[in-house]
Structure formats: structure tokens, C-alpha cells
Design an enzyme around this catalytic site. Sequence first.
Site, PDB file in Angstrom:
ATOM      1  N   HIS A  43     -12.781  -1.027   0.928  1.00  0.00           N
ATOM      2  CA  HIS A  43     -12.899  -0.060  -0.170  1.00  0.00           C
ATOM      3  C   HIS A  43     -11.956  -0.481  -1.308  1.00  0.00           C
ATOM      4  O   HIS A  43     -11.145  -1.390  -1.138  1.00  0.00           O
ATOM      5  CB  HIS A  43     -12.532   1.340   0.328  1.00  0.00           C
ATOM      6  CG  HIS A  43     -11.165   1.427   0.940  1.00  0.00           C
ATOM      7  ND1 HIS A  43     -10.915   1.002   2.218  1.00  0.00           N
ATOM      8  CD2 HIS A  43      -9.978   1.835   0.447  1.00  0.00           C
ATOM      9  CE1 HIS A  43      -9.632   1.168   2.490  1.00  0.00           C
ATOM     10  NE2 HIS A  43      -9.036   1.664   1.417  1.00  0.00           N
ATOM     11  N   THR A  46     -13.222  -3.335  -5.940  1.00  0.00           N
ATOM     12  CA  THR A  46     -13.381  -4.763  -6.260  1.00  0.00           C
ATOM     13  C   THR A  46     -12.870  -5.657  -5.126  1.00  0.00           C
ATOM     14  O   THR A  46     -11.887  -5.321  -4.455  1.00  0.00           O
ATOM     15  CB  THR A  46     -12.585  -5.121  -7.542  1.00  0.00           C
ATOM     16  OG1 THR A  46     -11.290  -4.525  -7.448  1.00  0.00           O
ATOM     17  CG2 THR A  46     -13.276  -4.665  -8.809  1.00  0.00           C
ATOM     18  N   ARG A  47     -13.525  -6.791  -4.944  1.00  0.00           N
ATOM     19  CA  ARG A  47     -13.067  -7.857  -4.052  1.00  0.00           C
ATOM     20  C   ARG A  47     -13.310  -9.189  -4.754  1.00  0.00           C
ATOM     21  O   ARG A  47     -14.414  -9.425  -5.271  1.00  0.00           O
ATOM     22  CB  ARG A  47     -13.869  -7.873  -2.738  1.00  0.00           C
ATOM     23  CG  ARG A  47     -13.567  -6.733  -1.787  1.00  0.00           C
ATOM     24  CD  ARG A  47     -12.169  -6.893  -1.201  1.00  0.00           C
ATOM     25  NE  ARG A  47     -11.836  -5.886  -0.216  1.00  0.00           N
ATOM     26  CZ  ARG A  47     -11.279  -4.689  -0.470  1.00  0.00           C
ATOM     27  NH1 ARG A  47     -11.014  -4.340  -1.707  1.00  0.00           N
ATOM     28  NH2 ARG A  47     -10.975  -3.868   0.501  1.00  0.00           N
ATOM     29  N   LYS A 263      -6.763  -2.954 -12.045  1.00  0.00           N
ATOM     30  CA  LYS A 263      -6.313  -3.082 -10.646  1.00  0.00           C
ATOM     31  C   LYS A 263      -5.481  -4.345 -10.434  1.00  0.00           C
ATOM     32  O   LYS A 263      -5.842  -5.435 -10.899  1.00  0.00           O
ATOM     33  CB  LYS A 263      -7.529  -3.107  -9.721  1.00  0.00           C
ATOM     34  CG  LYS A 263      -7.172  -3.130  -8.238  1.00  0.00           C
ATOM     35  CD  LYS A 263      -8.434  -3.044  -7.398  1.00  0.00           C
ATOM     36  CE  LYS A 263      -8.191  -3.447  -5.962  1.00  0.00           C
ATOM     37  NZ  LYS A 263      -9.441  -3.529  -5.194  1.00  0.00           N
ATOM     38  N   HIS A 267      -0.222  -9.457  -2.258  1.00  0.00           N
ATOM     39  CA  HIS A 267      -0.973  -9.949  -1.103  1.00  0.00           C
ATOM     40  C   HIS A 267      -0.039 -10.076   0.104  1.00  0.00           C
ATOM     41  O   HIS A 267       1.004 -10.720   0.007  1.00  0.00           O
ATOM     42  CB  HIS A 267      -1.523 -11.324  -1.499  1.00  0.00           C
ATOM     43  CG  HIS A 267      -2.288 -12.039  -0.451  1.00  0.00           C
ATOM     44  ND1 HIS A 267      -3.465 -11.562   0.062  1.00  0.00           N
ATOM     45  CD2 HIS A 267      -2.058 -13.229   0.158  1.00  0.00           C
ATOM     46  CE1 HIS A 267      -3.929 -12.428   0.942  1.00  0.00           C
ATOM     47  NE2 HIS A 267      -3.092 -13.440   1.029  1.00  0.00           N
ATOM     48  N   CYS A 311      -4.928   0.150   2.067  1.00  0.00           N
ATOM     49  CA  CYS A 311      -6.052  -0.551   2.702  1.00  0.00           C
ATOM     50  C   CYS A 311      -5.438  -1.413   3.803  1.00  0.00           C
ATOM     51  O   CYS A 311      -4.215  -1.612   3.817  1.00  0.00           O
ATOM     52  CB  CYS A 311      -6.735  -1.405   1.633  1.00  0.00           C
ATOM     53  SG  CYS A 311      -8.314  -2.120   2.148  1.00  0.00           S
ATOM     54  N   LYS A 344     -15.772 -11.491   0.777  1.00  0.00           N
ATOM     55  CA  LYS A 344     -16.735 -12.341   0.057  1.00  0.00           C
ATOM     56  C   LYS A 344     -17.708 -13.039   1.011  1.00  0.00           C
ATOM     57  O   LYS A 344     -18.781 -13.447   0.615  1.00  0.00           O
ATOM     58  CB  LYS A 344     -15.988 -13.360  -0.831  1.00  0.00           C
ATOM     59  CG  LYS A 344     -15.104 -14.305  -0.046  1.00  0.00           C
ATOM     60  CD  LYS A 344     -14.307 -15.241  -0.926  1.00  0.00           C
ATOM     61  CE  LYS A 344     -13.007 -14.705  -1.435  1.00  0.00           C
ATOM     62  NZ  LYS A 344     -12.026 -14.270  -0.409  1.00  0.00           N
TER      63      LYS A 344
HETATM   64  C1  FAD Z   1      -6.303  -4.415  -0.204  1.00  0.00           C
HETATM   65  C2  FAD Z   1      -7.296  -5.429   0.257  1.00  0.00           C
HETATM   66  C3  FAD Z   1      -7.739  -6.391  -0.626  1.00  0.00           C
HETATM   67  C4  FAD Z   1      -8.648  -7.359  -0.228  1.00  0.00           C
HETATM   68  N1  FAD Z   1      -9.089  -8.259  -1.147  1.00  0.00           N
HETATM   69  C5  FAD Z   1     -10.056  -9.146  -0.797  1.00  0.00           C
HETATM   70  C6  FAD Z   1     -10.638  -9.964  -1.781  1.00  0.00           C
HETATM   71  O1  FAD Z   1     -10.282  -9.867  -2.973  1.00  0.00           O
HETATM   72  N2  FAD Z   1     -11.619 -10.813  -1.411  1.00  0.00           N
HETATM   73  C7  FAD Z   1     -12.043 -10.904  -0.116  1.00  0.00           C
HETATM   74  O2  FAD Z   1     -12.930 -11.716   0.162  1.00  0.00           O
HETATM   75  N3  FAD Z   1     -11.503 -10.132   0.845  1.00  0.00           N
HETATM   76  C8  FAD Z   1     -10.531  -9.243   0.530  1.00  0.00           C
HETATM   77  N4  FAD Z   1     -10.008  -8.413   1.466  1.00  0.00           N
HETATM   78  C9  FAD Z   1     -10.393  -8.557   2.872  1.00  0.00           C
HETATM   79  C10 FAD Z   1     -11.717  -7.918   3.188  1.00  0.00           C
HETATM   80  O3  FAD Z   1     -11.878  -6.703   2.485  1.00  0.00           O
HETATM   81  C11 FAD Z   1     -11.829  -7.729   4.695  1.00  0.00           C
HETATM   82  O4  FAD Z   1     -11.654  -8.993   5.311  1.00  0.00           O
HETATM   83  C12 FAD Z   1     -13.180  -7.164   5.101  1.00  0.00           C
HETATM   84  O5  FAD Z   1     -13.472  -6.014   4.356  1.00  0.00           O
HETATM   85  C13 FAD Z   1     -13.157  -6.852   6.584  1.00  0.00           C
HETATM   86  O6  FAD Z   1     -14.401  -6.291   6.966  1.00  0.00           O
HETATM   87  P1  FAD Z   1     -14.635  -5.770   8.456  1.00  0.00           P
HETATM   88  O7  FAD Z   1     -16.071  -5.506   8.576  1.00  0.00           O
HETATM   89  O8  FAD Z   1     -13.974  -6.715   9.418  1.00  0.00           O
HETATM   90  O9  FAD Z   1     -13.788  -4.405   8.542  1.00  0.00           O
HETATM   91  P2  FAD Z   1     -14.205  -2.937   8.029  1.00  0.00           P
HETATM   92  O10 FAD Z   1     -15.029  -3.028   6.809  1.00  0.00           O
HETATM   93  O11 FAD Z   1     -12.963  -2.119   8.013  1.00  0.00           O
HETATM   94  O12 FAD Z   1     -15.179  -2.405   9.162  1.00  0.00           O
HETATM   95  C14 FAD Z   1     -14.808  -2.101  10.485  1.00  0.00           C
HETATM   96  C15 FAD Z   1     -15.644  -0.896  10.887  1.00  0.00           C
HETATM   97  O13 FAD Z   1     -15.604  -0.746  12.300  1.00  0.00           O
HETATM   98  C16 FAD Z   1     -15.622   0.643  12.592  1.00  0.00           C
HETATM   99  N5  FAD Z   1     -15.096   0.817  13.951  1.00  0.00           N
HETATM  100  C17 FAD Z   1     -13.960   0.304  14.470  1.00  0.00           C
HETATM  101  N6  FAD Z   1     -13.819   0.643  15.748  1.00  0.00           N
HETATM  102  C18 FAD Z   1     -14.893   1.419  16.063  1.00  0.00           C
HETATM  103  C19 FAD Z   1     -15.313   2.101  17.246  1.00  0.00           C
HETATM  104  N7  FAD Z   1     -14.591   2.071  18.384  1.00  0.00           N
HETATM  105  N8  FAD Z   1     -16.465   2.823  17.216  1.00  0.00           N
HETATM  106  C20 FAD Z   1     -17.215   2.868  16.075  1.00  0.00           C
HETATM  107  N9  FAD Z   1     -16.850   2.244  14.928  1.00  0.00           N
HETATM  108  C21 FAD Z   1     -15.712   1.526  14.926  1.00  0.00           C
HETATM  109  C22 FAD Z   1     -14.740   1.235  11.506  1.00  0.00           C
HETATM  110  O14 FAD Z   1     -14.943   2.626  11.320  1.00  0.00           O
HETATM  111  C23 FAD Z   1     -15.130   0.400  10.294  1.00  0.00           C
HETATM  112  O15 FAD Z   1     -16.170   1.026   9.530  1.00  0.00           O
HETATM  113  C24 FAD Z   1      -9.100  -7.402   1.105  1.00  0.00           C
HETATM  114  C25 FAD Z   1      -8.654  -6.432   2.016  1.00  0.00           C
HETATM  115  C26 FAD Z   1      -7.775  -5.445   1.596  1.00  0.00           C
HETATM  116  C27 FAD Z   1      -7.301  -4.411   2.577  1.00  0.00           C
END
Ligand code: FAD
Length: 376
Positions: A43, A46-47, A263, A267, A311, A344
Site C-alpha cells: 500500500h 506508489t512503488r 512522497k 530504505h 509499511c 515491481k
Molecule cells: C514502504 C515500502 C516501500 C516499498 N517500495 C517498493 C518499491 O518502490 N518498489 C518495489 O518493487 N517494491 C517495493 N516494496 C516492496 C514490495 O511492496 C513488497 O515486496 C511486496 O508488496 C510484497 O508483496 P507480498 O505479496 O509478498 O506481500 P503482501 O502484499 O503484504 O501480501 C501478503 C498477503 O498475505 C495475507 N496473509 C498472510 N497470512 C495469511 C493467512 N494465514 N491467511 C490468510 N491470508 C494471509 C495478508 O493478509 C496479505 O494480504 C516496498 C515495500 C514497503 C513496505
Amino acid sequence: MSKIIVLGLGAMGSATAQHLAQGGHPVLGFDHFRPPHTHGSSHGETRIIRQAYWEDWRYVPLLFRAWELWRKLEADTGQSLLQLTGGLMIGRPDSALVQGSTRSAEKFGLAHEILSRAEVQRRHPAFHLREGMVALWEENAGYLNPEACVREQLNQAARCGADLHFNEPVTAWQAHPGGSVIVTTAQREYTADHLVITAGPWAAEVLADLNLRLTVLRQVVYWFEPQAHAEYFDRLPIYIYDSEEGLPEMYGFPSVAGSEGVKVALHGTPSVCRPSNVDRVIHAEDEANMRNRLTSTLPLLNGRLLRAETCLYTMTPDKHFLVDRHPHYNQVSIAAGFSGHGFKFANVMGEILAGMATGQPLAFDLGLFSLNRFFP
Ligand SMILES: Cc1cc2nc3c(=O)[nH]c(=O)nc-3n(C[C@H](O)[C@H](O)[C@H](O)COP(=O)(O)OP(=O)(O)OC[C@H]3O[C@@H](n4cnc5c(N)ncnc54)[C@H](O)[C@@H]3O)c2cc1C
């Protein structure tokens, strides 16, 4: 046709459900919440997306495919998801950021330039660069809207028949070598042929049996009002800016239409937590750290703080992703530890995970992301 469960429908899980459903596979997805939401890692409006990847050139082929898939999702949904701004990687000429980006750009013939300190400041007067710093300018860089990307991936999955269960946490799962997988949620038990675990910051808890060395870090992002020359920030590229010690430390975005403030964030601040106990309060010390960096890098942005939010990063020890099959159960795939740079890649990771779950040959070498690098 085999049935597949996706545990976690954030960035990676929504993309996996989308690719599976579009391939005609029966898919059942679960999430604690209703993504996009603000409890995990996807969330904040932007990313960054870029191609001259300083972290390792082996990410570049994945980035080409990711770029293609984001543009395809835009075409399929009519939504604008990826804004091209160009990118600046600012550091000393011998830093990992500048050297690594240059290496990737040269290896893959990506449009780029090395700009002197004076040239960066001429093109983008908002930046102050310390003596001895330069920047790699990359044309193919910009930002994605994470909430819109996740929403559209879920919409596409549902449109193609995925059965998505929101607000239904998975409380346990069980697999037997060579057999099916049983997933227990707060509501009931489900059986499938394959389980894909995309639990983001909850991965270490969902995979507690493996003792994965994942560390969850609390991050704060800020939206400041420029003190003057707001127009400089309309034309800003995305950027990553090294610390005094030569480590990628600060990153940010231009002003975004419809959003208040500009924003910026630091990091990888070392604030270890668990998703269940993260401190969501923004403290005076958080703000002071950010303002301290702005003074020497983007002084005009050190105006009124309009908002800030937390985040979560999920770090592996070497900051490369973890994408592999479970070491004991071939019918379980894992994608975790995206170490603050995974968004990304979400759509290409979804395509890869869908392929792993359905036994397709892999189009990419995933050696960099293997689980056995931590358990040799
Ligand atoms: C501040 C910040 C800035 C960032 N900037 C960048 C950037 O500029 N560029 C970039 O490429 N990346 C960036 N990233 C990294 C990127 O956003 C993450 O790597 C990516 O969003 C991770 O996705 P995910 O699907 O692993 O996790 P999430 O999107 O968090 O999804 C995990 C999901 O699993 C669900 N879940 C977990 N356990 C359970 C369970 N037991 N039962 C049911 N549901 C469950 C959760 O509710 C959640 O919805 C940034 C991250 C942050 C925090």
C-alpha cells in the site's frame, strides 16, 4: 484438472490467482483481509519500477517480462497503472548503487547516462548532491500504483473464475509427501492438489516448520509539502539516493496527480517487528530522521508533513527473494522475503508461481531465489 489454493492475496498472491485463473485452472484464494489493505506490504500509492537493477543483473530478464505484463494488465483493464518518469540512482561513482546499475544497463543495452553532480542539479534543481557524487539516469523507470495493481489482478482472477475468500484467515495447512494438501481456515477445511504460499510479512509464521530466516522491518513513508518551487517536484524522476556511508538509503517520487504532498522515505530502517505487533504510531524521532536526511538531499521538500504511514519489509539475509518449492513437499510453492524491492515483479512472480503449481517448465533461472542457499 488439479485444484490450487493460494494462501495470501496481496501483490504476489493476487498475481498468482490471476495467472492460474486465466490459464483455466481451478483456483481458491484466501486472505486475512480484503486486499488492497494497509496491514501488509502493498500500500502507499506508489512503488518504484526500474530496469538497470543495481542489486543484480540477473533480475533484468524478469523485469522485462514484468514491464510487459503491467502494460498488458493496463490494456486488458483500461486502467493506468505504470507512470514513466525516468530514474536517478545517486551515489559515489564507485558505490554499489551506481556501479550495479551501470553494469545491468550496459549488459542489457538499456538507455542510460552518467550525470555529473552539476548536470543533475541543472536538470532537477530540487536535488542537492554532495561533492564527489554522480547519478545514473535511466529512461525506463517510473512508478506503479500498488493498490490499483492488486485490485486489478484480483478483478481479473475473479472474472476468469477464481474463487476468492476475503476475511478468511488460514489457520493451518498440512501436506503429505506425494499427496494432496489440506488447508484449514477460520471457517472450514479445504483440499487441493497444490498450495502456493504468498503470505508476505506473515510467511515466517505460516512456514514456522522451516525456521526461515526472515526479518520483518517496520518502515515509515512520508508525504511532505514543498517549501517553495512545487513545480520542481512535478517533474521529478523516481530516485534512490545513497547515504554518507555509500548505501542506498533514501528514495522518492514526483508529485502524483490527485495525491497531496510529495512522497519520500528511508530504505531499510532497522526496526524489527512482527506483523501482529507493529508500532503504527509515527513518532517525533521518525520524522526527525527523515527531515535530517532531507536537509542535505532535497532541502525544498522539508516543508509541512501532510501525512505518514507504516509499511512492512520482509528481509532475507542476502536481500534476494525466496521463490522455490517447499523442501519437504513438492506440491507446496513458496514466494516470500521480497526484501523491500518485490512489488515491481509481482505479476511475473505470479506467472512463475502459476507455472510451478501446474508443472510448466520455468522460463527463468530461479537459482538466485532458491531456498537451499540458506540450508545448504
Ligand atoms: C514502504 C515500502 C516501500 C516499498 N517500495 C517498493 C518499491 O518502490 N518498489 C518495489 O518493487 N517494491 C517495493 N516494496 C516492496 C514490495 O511492496 C513488497 O515486496 C511486496 O508488496 C510484497 O508483496 P507480498 O505479496 O509478498 O506481500 P503482501 O502484499 O503484504 O501480501 C501478503 C498477503 O498475505 C495475507 N496473509 C498472510 N497470512 C495469511 C493467512 N494465514 N491467511 C490468510 N491470508 C494471509 C495478508 O493478509 C496479505 O494480504 C516496498 C515495500 C514497503 C513496505
